[in-house]
Design a protein around this motif. Structure first.
Motif, PDB file in Angstrom:
ATOM      1  N   VAL A   1      18.806   2.323   2.477  1.00  0.00           N
ATOM      2  CA  VAL A   1      18.202   2.617   1.233  1.00  0.00           C
ATOM      3  C   VAL A   1      18.082   0.937   0.708  1.00  0.00           C
ATOM      4  O   VAL A   1      16.588   0.699   0.577  1.00  0.00           O
ATOM      5  CB  VAL A   1      19.054   2.829   0.117  1.00  0.00           C
ATOM      6  N   CYS A   2      18.684   0.403   0.931  1.00  0.00           N
ATOM      7  CA  CYS A   2      18.850  -1.050   0.107  1.00  0.00           C
ATOM      8  C   CYS A   2      17.764  -2.290   1.209  1.00  0.00           C
ATOM      9  O   CYS A   2      16.381  -2.560   0.709  1.00  0.00           O
ATOM     10  CB  CYS A   2      19.458  -2.133   0.415  1.00  0.00           C
ATOM     11  N   THR A   3      17.726  -1.582   2.788  1.00  0.00           N
ATOM     12  CA  THR A   3      16.390  -2.269   3.442  1.00  0.00           C
ATOM     13  C   THR A   3      15.236  -1.691   2.660  1.00  0.00           C
ATOM     14  O   THR A   3      14.011  -2.397   2.886  1.00  0.00           O
ATOM     15  CB  THR A   3      16.404  -2.080   4.995  1.00  0.00           C
ATOM     16  N   TYR A   4      14.927   0.055   2.785  1.00  0.00           N
ATOM     17  CA  TYR A   4      13.611   0.819   1.665  1.00  0.00           C
ATOM     18  C   TYR A   4      13.463  -0.118   0.218  1.00  0.00           C
ATOM     19  O   TYR A   4      12.254  -0.181   0.584  1.00  0.00           O
ATOM     20  CB  TYR A   4      13.920   1.694   2.513  1.00  0.00           C
ATOM     21  N   SER A   5      14.294  -0.488  -0.300  1.00  0.00           N
ATOM     22  CA  SER A   5      13.872  -1.179  -1.691  1.00  0.00           C
ATOM     23  C   SER A   5      13.422  -2.197  -1.942  1.00  0.00           C
ATOM     24  O   SER A   5      12.737  -2.063  -2.583  1.00  0.00           O
ATOM     25  CB  SER A   5      14.808  -0.484  -2.157  1.00  0.00           C
ATOM     26  N   ALA A   6      13.812  -3.105  -0.483  1.00  0.00           N
ATOM     27  CA  ALA A   6      13.278  -3.961  -0.656  1.00  0.00           C
ATOM     28  C   ALA A   6      11.842  -4.496  -0.611  1.00  0.00           C
ATOM     29  O   ALA A   6      11.793  -5.293  -1.317  1.00  0.00           O
ATOM     30  CB  ALA A   6      14.113  -5.205  -0.031  1.00  0.00           C
ATOM     31  N   MET A   7      11.051  -3.983   0.146  1.00  0.00           N
ATOM     32  CA  MET A   7       9.946  -3.467   0.400  1.00  0.00           C
ATOM     33  C   MET A   7       8.863  -3.010   0.654  1.00  0.00           C
ATOM     34  O   MET A   7       7.832  -3.148  -0.718  1.00  0.00           O
ATOM     35  CB  MET A   7      10.021  -3.117   2.702  1.00  0.00           C
ATOM     36  N   PHE A   8       9.746  -2.307  -0.053  1.00  0.00           N
ATOM     37  CA  PHE A   8       8.756  -0.583  -0.526  1.00  0.00           C
ATOM     38  C   PHE A   8       9.010  -0.302  -2.417  1.00  0.00           C
ATOM     39  O   PHE A   8       8.072   0.210  -3.097  1.00  0.00           O
ATOM     40  CB  PHE A   8       9.066   0.728  -0.292  1.00  0.00           C
ATOM     41  N   VAL A   9      10.067  -1.050  -2.773  1.00  0.00           N
ATOM     42  CA  VAL A   9      10.368  -0.304  -4.562  1.00  0.00           C
ATOM     43  C   VAL A   9       9.974  -1.546  -5.260  1.00  0.00           C
ATOM     44  O   VAL A   9       9.592  -1.858  -6.326  1.00  0.00           O
ATOM     45  CB  VAL A   9      11.739   0.421  -4.306  1.00  0.00           C
TER      46      VAL A   9
ATOM     47  N   HIS B   1       0.930  -0.945   0.080  1.00  0.00           N
ATOM     48  CA  HIS B   1      -0.504  -0.513   0.385  1.00  0.00           C
ATOM     49  C   HIS B   1       0.764   1.577  -0.360  1.00  0.00           C
ATOM     50  O   HIS B   1       0.188   2.470  -0.817  1.00  0.00           O
ATOM     51  CB  HIS B   1      -0.821  -0.370   1.743  1.00  0.00           C
ATOM     52  N   TRP B   2       2.432   1.338   0.530  1.00  0.00           N
ATOM     53  CA  TRP B   2       2.733   1.952   0.904  1.00  0.00           C
ATOM     54  C   TRP B   2       3.780   2.849  -0.616  1.00  0.00           C
ATOM     55  O   TRP B   2       4.743   3.367  -1.030  1.00  0.00           O
ATOM     56  CB  TRP B   2       3.615   2.222   1.938  1.00  0.00           C
ATOM     57  N   ARG B   3       3.344   2.291  -1.801  1.00  0.00           N
ATOM     58  CA  ARG B   3       4.024   2.269  -2.744  1.00  0.00           C
ATOM     59  C   ARG B   3       3.931   3.640  -3.000  1.00  0.00           C
ATOM     60  O   ARG B   3       4.454   4.415  -4.137  1.00  0.00           O
ATOM     61  CB  ARG B   3       4.123   1.288  -3.984  1.00  0.00           C
ATOM     62  N   ARG B   4       2.650   4.274  -3.020  1.00  0.00           N
ATOM     63  CA  ARG B   4       2.142   4.846  -3.572  1.00  0.00           C
ATOM     64  C   ARG B   4       2.510   6.357  -2.357  1.00  0.00           C
ATOM     65  O   ARG B   4       2.283   7.618  -3.592  1.00  0.00           O
ATOM     66  CB  ARG B   4      -0.017   5.490  -3.169  1.00  0.00           C
ATOM     67  N   LEU B   5       3.013   6.347  -1.992  1.00  0.00           N
ATOM     68  CA  LEU B   5       4.016   7.648  -1.397  1.00  0.00           C
ATOM     69  C   LEU B   5       5.721   7.273  -1.938  1.00  0.00           C
ATOM     70  O   LEU B   5       6.913   8.152  -2.516  1.00  0.00           O
ATOM     71  CB  LEU B   5       4.776   7.439   0.238  1.00  0.00           C
ATOM     72  N   ALA B   6       5.811   5.694  -1.373  1.00  0.00           N
ATOM     73  CA  ALA B   6       7.870   5.212  -2.021  1.00  0.00           C
ATOM     74  C   ALA B   6       8.230   6.046  -3.380  1.00  0.00           C
ATOM     75  O   ALA B   6       8.739   6.413  -4.064  1.00  0.00           O
ATOM     76  CB  ALA B   6       7.450   4.052  -1.682  1.00  0.00           C
ATOM     77  N   TYR B   7       6.987   5.283  -4.562  1.00  0.00           N
ATOM     78  CA  TYR B   7       7.262   5.389  -5.960  1.00  0.00           C
ATOM     79  C   TYR B   7       7.617   7.474  -6.159  1.00  0.00           C
ATOM     80  O   TYR B   7       8.465   7.612  -6.583  1.00  0.00           O
ATOM     81  CB  TYR B   7       6.336   5.022  -6.709  1.00  0.00           C
TER      82      TYR B   7
ATOM     83  N   THR C   1       9.923  -5.208  -4.377  1.00  0.00           N
ATOM     84  CA  THR C   1       8.460  -5.358  -4.082  1.00  0.00           C
ATOM     85  C   THR C   1       6.355  -5.531  -5.339  1.00  0.00           C
ATOM     86  O   THR C   1       6.142  -5.977  -5.644  1.00  0.00           O
ATOM     87  CB  THR C   1       7.856  -6.065  -3.030  1.00  0.00           C
ATOM     88  N   PRO C   2       6.484  -4.158  -4.628  1.00  0.00           N
ATOM     89  CA  PRO C   2       5.672  -3.777  -5.042  1.00  0.00           C
ATOM     90  C   PRO C   2       5.595  -3.318  -6.865  1.00  0.00           C
ATOM     91  O   PRO C   2       4.605  -3.813  -7.022  1.00  0.00           O
ATOM     92  CB  PRO C   2       5.178  -2.234  -4.738  1.00  0.00           C
ATOM     93  N   VAL C   3       6.692  -3.893  -7.489  1.00  0.00           N
ATOM     94  CA  VAL C   3       6.857  -3.592  -8.823  1.00  0.00           C
ATOM     95  C   VAL C   3       5.786  -4.764  -9.694  1.00  0.00           C
ATOM     96  O   VAL C   3       5.433  -4.388 -10.804  1.00  0.00           O
ATOM     97  CB  VAL C   3       8.512  -3.517  -9.156  1.00  0.00           C
TER      98      VAL C   3
END
Length: 313
Positions: free
Chosen positions: A277-285, A17-23, A287-289
């Motif tokens: 950054v890597c931790t944030y990316s694996a979860m919020f970038v 759900h947080w991809r709306r902010l992460a992207y 994976t939502p792709v």
């Protein structure tokens, strides 16, 4: 004996759900990186730019930066970069590459020592010529490019196409954000920075593989579960491992930043940013792709159907 649980086993965070902010955040950051790269550029160290670097410490009191800069500029070797760093009393001077080869570079060192030896103790003196700096630029660039290509090839064969695309997006995203750290902070970019970037690529790969392995496992187990719920489950089920790995790594890097000395301070700072950054990316970038890819199609389902067909025969 009850095992330690940093994250409860039944966590149900809505990660996707947080991809709306992460992207939007990652997109804006990436645009900023591009603008800074074209306008400001990297703060190349002596390894890549060539010249003479001197690090000194005041023998008593606080160094007079303005006076040091004025004296160094009067040598006639061009504009000199003088700045404080590390502990109180430490400063660095960077002279541009001088025409005339090694003799000209040595003249810079001799004149600086004669002018500042009484008030300052010279801790480090490095001289890099144009040929060496050019070779280092080529070797460093080639090393990074080959490492990235190797990682991308590995990801392509390690996962099905859809998962591989998500992993590649995450890895490239981490590299761009790390380069942004150099551009924003103007931290010196040298050979140590190349080592930090390569290490971050490996860490990013590790984080992504762990989450995507669980995603592939859950795709085989829950064939009718909606993809958003399945992706949330894959991240939540690996969240405890991610928290432990990231926390211990960050604690070690913080210790290096404060107690490792100036020699590895830059490396530790970049790694500290890269791990987050890597931790944030694996979860919020990355994976939502997978939401935008047909992860149930391809070799994954075909292999399952083939196995079931053989079992029926």
């Amino acid at each position: 004996m009850r095992l330690l649980r940093i994250v409860p086993d039944n966590t149900k965070f809505r990660i996707v759900h947080w991809r709306r902010l992460a992207y939007p955040f990652s997109a804006a950051y990436s645009v900023l990186v591009l603008v800074l790269f074209l306008t400001v550029g990297l703060n190349f160290g002596i390894d890549f730019r060539g010249g003479t670097l001197m690090e000194m410490q005041a023998k008593s009191g606080k160094p007079d930066i303005a006076q040091v800069r004025q004296t160094a500029n009067s040598f006639g070797f061009g504009e000199v970069e003088v700045q404080e760093f590390g502990n109180a009393g430490d400063l660095s001077m960077r002279f541009a590459l001088q025409p005339g080869g090694e003799v000209a570079q040595q003249a810079v060192v001799t004149k600086a020592r004669a002018a500042f030896a009484d008030a300052y103790e010279f801790r480090r003196v490095e001289t890099v010529g144009p040929r060496v700096s050019g070779e280092l630029v080529q070797a460093g660039t080639l090393g990074v490019v080959l490492a990235i290509i190797g990682v991308l090839v590995y990801l392509w064969f390690r996962f099905e196409m859809q998962l591989a695309i998500g992993a590649i997006v995450g890895t490239m995203h981490d590299i761009v954000l790390t380069m942004g750290f150099f551009l924003i902070t103007q931290l010196e970019f040298n050979l140590t920075s190349i080592a930090a970037i390569l290490t971050i690529v490996g860490y990013s790969l590790n984080e992504t593989v762990v989450v995507f392995d669980r995603t592939r496992e859950l795709l085989r187990r829950y064939k009718t579960m909606p993809i958003p719920e399945l992706l949330d489950l894959s991240v939540n089920s690996t969240l405890s491992r991610t928290a432990i790995t990231s926390t211990t790594t960050i604690l070690a890097l913080i210790a290096l930043v404060f107690f490792g000395g100036t020699a590895i301070e830059g490396f530790a700072l970049v790694m500290l940013f890269g791990v987050m950054v890597c931790t944030y990316s694996a979860m919020f970038v990355s994976t939502p792709v997978l939401l935008y890819l047909d992860v149930r199609a391809g070799r994954l389902d075909q292999s399952e159907e083939l196995a079931e067909a053989k079992a029926r025969v």
